[in-house]
Design a protein around this motif. Structure first.
Motif, PDB file in Angstrom:
ATOM      1  N   GLU A 121       0.822  -1.214   0.000  1.00 41.81           N
ATOM      2  CA  GLU A 121       0.000   0.000   0.000  1.00 41.81           C
ATOM      3  C   GLU A 121       0.858   1.267   0.000  1.00 41.81           C
ATOM      4  O   GLU A 121       0.601   2.198  -0.778  1.00 41.81           O
ATOM      5  CB  GLU A 121      -0.930  -0.017   1.211  1.00 41.81           C
ATOM      6  CG  GLU A 121      -1.971  -1.134   1.148  1.00 41.81           C
ATOM      7  CD  GLU A 121      -2.758  -1.278   2.433  1.00 41.81           C
ATOM      8  OE1 GLU A 121      -2.468  -0.521   3.397  1.00 41.81           O
ATOM      9  OE2 GLU A 121      -3.664  -2.134   2.485  1.00 41.81           O
TER      10      GLU A 121
ATOM     11  N   GLY B  70       2.790   1.563  -3.155  1.00 39.68           N
ATOM     12  CA  GLY B  70       1.836   1.784  -4.233  1.00 39.68           C
ATOM     13  C   GLY B  70       1.429   3.241  -4.345  1.00 39.68           C
ATOM     14  O   GLY B  70       0.997   3.695  -5.409  1.00 39.68           O
ATOM     15  N   ARG B  71       1.576   3.971  -3.236  1.00 37.82           N
ATOM     16  CA  ARG B  71       1.296   5.411  -3.248  1.00 37.82           C
ATOM     17  C   ARG B  71       2.554   6.227  -3.520  1.00 37.82           C
ATOM     18  O   ARG B  71       2.510   7.243  -4.203  1.00 37.82           O
ATOM     19  CB  ARG B  71       0.692   5.845  -1.907  1.00 37.82           C
ATOM     20  CG  ARG B  71      -0.692   5.300  -1.623  1.00 37.82           C
ATOM     21  CD  ARG B  71      -1.288   5.968  -0.395  1.00 37.82           C
ATOM     22  NE  ARG B  71      -0.505   5.702   0.804  1.00 37.82           N
ATOM     23  CZ  ARG B  71      -0.744   4.695   1.639  1.00 37.82           C
ATOM     24  NH1 ARG B  71      -1.728   3.847   1.399  1.00 37.82           N
ATOM     25  NH2 ARG B  71       0.008   4.520   2.720  1.00 37.82           N
TER      26      ARG B  71
ATOM     27  N   ALA C 246       2.008  -8.420  -5.397  1.00 35.05           N
ATOM     28  CA  ALA C 246       1.254  -7.767  -6.470  1.00 35.05           C
ATOM     29  C   ALA C 246       1.199  -8.644  -7.721  1.00 35.05           C
ATOM     30  O   ALA C 246       0.150  -8.752  -8.370  1.00 35.05           O
ATOM     31  CB  ALA C 246       1.874  -6.411  -6.794  1.00 35.05           C
TER      32      ALA C 246
ATOM     33  N   GLY D 170      -1.889 -10.305  -9.586  1.00 32.93           N
ATOM     34  CA  GLY D 170      -2.063 -10.013 -10.996  1.00 32.93           C
ATOM     35  C   GLY D 170      -2.224 -11.274 -11.837  1.00 32.93           C
ATOM     36  O   GLY D 170      -3.028 -11.310 -12.776  1.00 32.93           O
TER      37      GLY D 170
ATOM     38  N   ARG E  64      -3.904  -2.529 -17.134  1.00 35.35           N
ATOM     39  CA  ARG E  64      -4.607  -2.074 -15.925  1.00 35.35           C
ATOM     40  C   ARG E  64      -3.829  -2.474 -14.679  1.00 35.35           C
ATOM     41  O   ARG E  64      -3.725  -1.697 -13.724  1.00 35.35           O
ATOM     42  CB  ARG E  64      -6.021  -2.654 -15.873  1.00 35.35           C
ATOM     43  CG  ARG E  64      -7.001  -2.004 -16.842  1.00 35.35           C
ATOM     44  CD  ARG E  64      -8.443  -2.231 -16.426  1.00 35.35           C
ATOM     45  NE  ARG E  64      -8.773  -3.646 -16.332  1.00 35.35           N
ATOM     46  CZ  ARG E  64      -9.260  -4.358 -17.314  1.00 35.35           C
ATOM     47  NH1 ARG E  64      -9.491  -3.797 -18.502  1.00 35.35           N
ATOM     48  NH2 ARG E  64      -9.543  -5.643 -17.165  1.00 35.35           N
ATOM     49  N   LEU E  65      -3.276  -3.674 -14.695  1.00 44.86           N
ATOM     50  CA  LEU E  65      -2.483  -4.141 -13.547  1.00 44.86           C
ATOM     51  C   LEU E  65      -1.214  -3.315 -13.389  1.00 44.86           C
ATOM     52  O   LEU E  65      -0.844  -2.918 -12.284  1.00 44.86           O
ATOM     53  CB  LEU E  65      -2.140  -5.623 -13.727  1.00 44.86           C
ATOM     54  CG  LEU E  65      -3.324  -6.596 -13.714  1.00 44.86           C
ATOM     55  CD1 LEU E  65      -2.855  -7.993 -14.126  1.00 44.86           C
ATOM     56  CD2 LEU E  65      -3.971  -6.643 -12.331  1.00 44.86           C
TER      57      LEU E  65
ATOM     58  N   ASP F 197      -0.723  -0.291 -14.498  1.00 49.88           N
ATOM     59  CA  ASP F 197      -1.111   1.071 -14.137  1.00 49.88           C
ATOM     60  C   ASP F 197      -1.386   1.182 -12.641  1.00 49.88           C
ATOM     61  O   ASP F 197      -0.980   2.148 -11.988  1.00 49.88           O
ATOM     62  CB  ASP F 197      -2.346   1.481 -14.936  1.00 49.88           C
ATOM     63  CG  ASP F 197      -2.655   2.964 -14.820  1.00 49.88           C
ATOM     64  OD1 ASP F 197      -1.700   3.756 -14.679  1.00 49.88           O
ATOM     65  OD2 ASP F 197      -3.837   3.335 -14.873  1.00 49.88           O
ATOM     66  N   GLU F 198      -2.071   0.180 -12.092  1.00 46.32           N
ATOM     67  CA  GLU F 198      -2.376   0.187 -10.664  1.00 46.32           C
ATOM     68  C   GLU F 198      -1.114   0.071  -9.817  1.00 46.32           C
ATOM     69  O   GLU F 198      -1.069   0.565  -8.689  1.00 46.32           O
ATOM     70  CB  GLU F 198      -3.328  -0.969 -10.325  1.00 46.32           C
ATOM     71  CG  GLU F 198      -4.731  -0.804 -10.891  1.00 46.32           C
ATOM     72  CD  GLU F 198      -5.554  -2.073 -10.775  1.00 46.32           C
ATOM     73  OE1 GLU F 198      -5.026  -3.081 -10.229  1.00 46.32           O
ATOM     74  OE2 GLU F 198      -6.720  -2.077 -11.227  1.00 46.32           O
ATOM     75  N   ALA F 199      -0.096  -0.587 -10.358  1.00 47.41           N
ATOM     76  CA  ALA F 199       1.130  -0.837  -9.595  1.00 47.41           C
ATOM     77  C   ALA F 199       2.304   0.008 -10.076  1.00 47.41           C
ATOM     78  O   ALA F 199       3.457  -0.336  -9.842  1.00 47.41           O
ATOM     79  CB  ALA F 199       1.494  -2.329  -9.683  1.00 47.41           C
ATOM     80  N   ARG F 200       2.012   1.149 -10.734  1.00 43.86           N
ATOM     81  CA  ARG F 200       3.093   1.949 -11.309  1.00 43.86           C
ATOM     82  C   ARG F 200       4.132   2.385 -10.276  1.00 43.86           C
ATOM     83  O   ARG F 200       5.332   2.279 -10.494  1.00 43.86           O
ATOM     84  CB  ARG F 200       2.518   3.197 -11.996  1.00 43.86           C
ATOM     85  CG  ARG F 200       2.072   2.946 -13.417  1.00 43.86           C
ATOM     86  CD  ARG F 200       1.691   4.253 -14.103  1.00 43.86           C
ATOM     87  NE  ARG F 200       0.461   4.811 -13.582  1.00 43.86           N
ATOM     88  CZ  ARG F 200       0.307   6.063 -13.140  1.00 43.86           C
ATOM     89  NH1 ARG F 200       1.343   6.876 -13.118  1.00 43.86           N
ATOM     90  NH2 ARG F 200      -0.859   6.500 -12.724  1.00 43.86           N
TER      91      ARG F 200
ATOM     92  N   SER G 243      -3.433   7.504 -18.617  1.00 46.64           N
ATOM     93  CA  SER G 243      -3.729   6.079 -18.392  1.00 46.64           C
ATOM     94  C   SER G 243      -4.788   5.585 -19.370  1.00 46.64           C
ATOM     95  O   SER G 243      -4.742   4.443 -19.834  1.00 46.64           O
ATOM     96  CB  SER G 243      -4.208   5.862 -16.960  1.00 46.64           C
ATOM     97  OG  SER G 243      -3.197   6.178 -16.037  1.00 46.64           O
TER      98      SER G 243
END
Length: 204
Positions: A27, A30-31, A69, A73, A99-100, A102-105, A175
């Motif tokens: 988390e 990821g931020r 992650a 995925g 999408r995966l 992008d979420e975990a960039r 994105s």
């Protein structure tokens, strides 16, 4: 008996701590890919001593978070229909795979800083195997090029995905448009020399 119970309790506590740390790392990183171990420890509800008791370095924490992650995925990628026209299957894979990514960039950025290129390739073995099988089928059907190694083509796909993440961080891509850009680029790279590159968007 008491000793065995004590040992079992300690092991259970350790597993809970590890789970909390990995979840917090996923988390926090990821931020913010530069999230500190102190921040991760606070988010996990443990002290730095406890964190270092389970993970010897920041790289180990990042590795564990990235592994988590990718495992999740892989569960999502398992649902992608990889049958039919290899080009359409590739487009479906890219849409879901992007999408995966992008979420975990941010987490990916942390992994690229902390982990070796070899380790990142190892972690991506599951997704890579799916694309390898698809590329091999496309080559057998005369749809994908055969003059370059399968491994190289797979690496091109993942490199383009990761480059899209970098472009978004730089503010040069959104994105929402990334999947179409990736699909167009990869289909062009996979198309045999001399053959027309298929149109993308709404059909191949």
């Amino acid at each position: 008996m008491a000793s065995k119970n004590t040992t079992a309790t300690k092991r259970a506590d350790a597993l809970r701590s590890i789970e909390a740390i990995v979840q917090a790392a996923t988390e926090c990183l990821g931020r913010n890919p530069e999230a500190s171990l102190s921040e991760i420890a606070r988010a996990a509800g443990v002290g730095r001593v406890t964190l270092y008791g389970h993970f010897a370095s920041r790289a180990e924490v990042v590795d564990a978070a990235m592994s988590r992650a990718i495992d999740r995925g892989n569960e999502v990628l398992d649902t992608v229909d990889m049958t039919g026209d290899p080009r359409l299957a590739l487009a479906r894979y890219i849409e879901t795979g992007w999408r995966l990514v992008d979420e975990a960039r941010a987490l990916l950025a942390a992994a690229q800083r902390e982990l070796s290129a070899g380790r990142i390739l190892e972690l991506h073995a599951g997704p890579a195997a799916r694309v390898e099988a698809l590329v091999a089928r496309g080559r057998a059907e005369g749809i994908f090029r055969t003059d370059l190694p399968v491994a190289w083509l797979v690496n091109v796909l993942h490199a383009v995905m990761h480059s899209a993440a970098e472009e978004i961080r730089a503010g040069r891509l959104t994105s929402e448009r990334a999947a179409d850009h990736i699909t167009a680029t990869v289909l062009a790279a996979f198309t045999p020399p001399g053959k027309a590159v298929p149109e993308t968007g709404g059909g191949v």
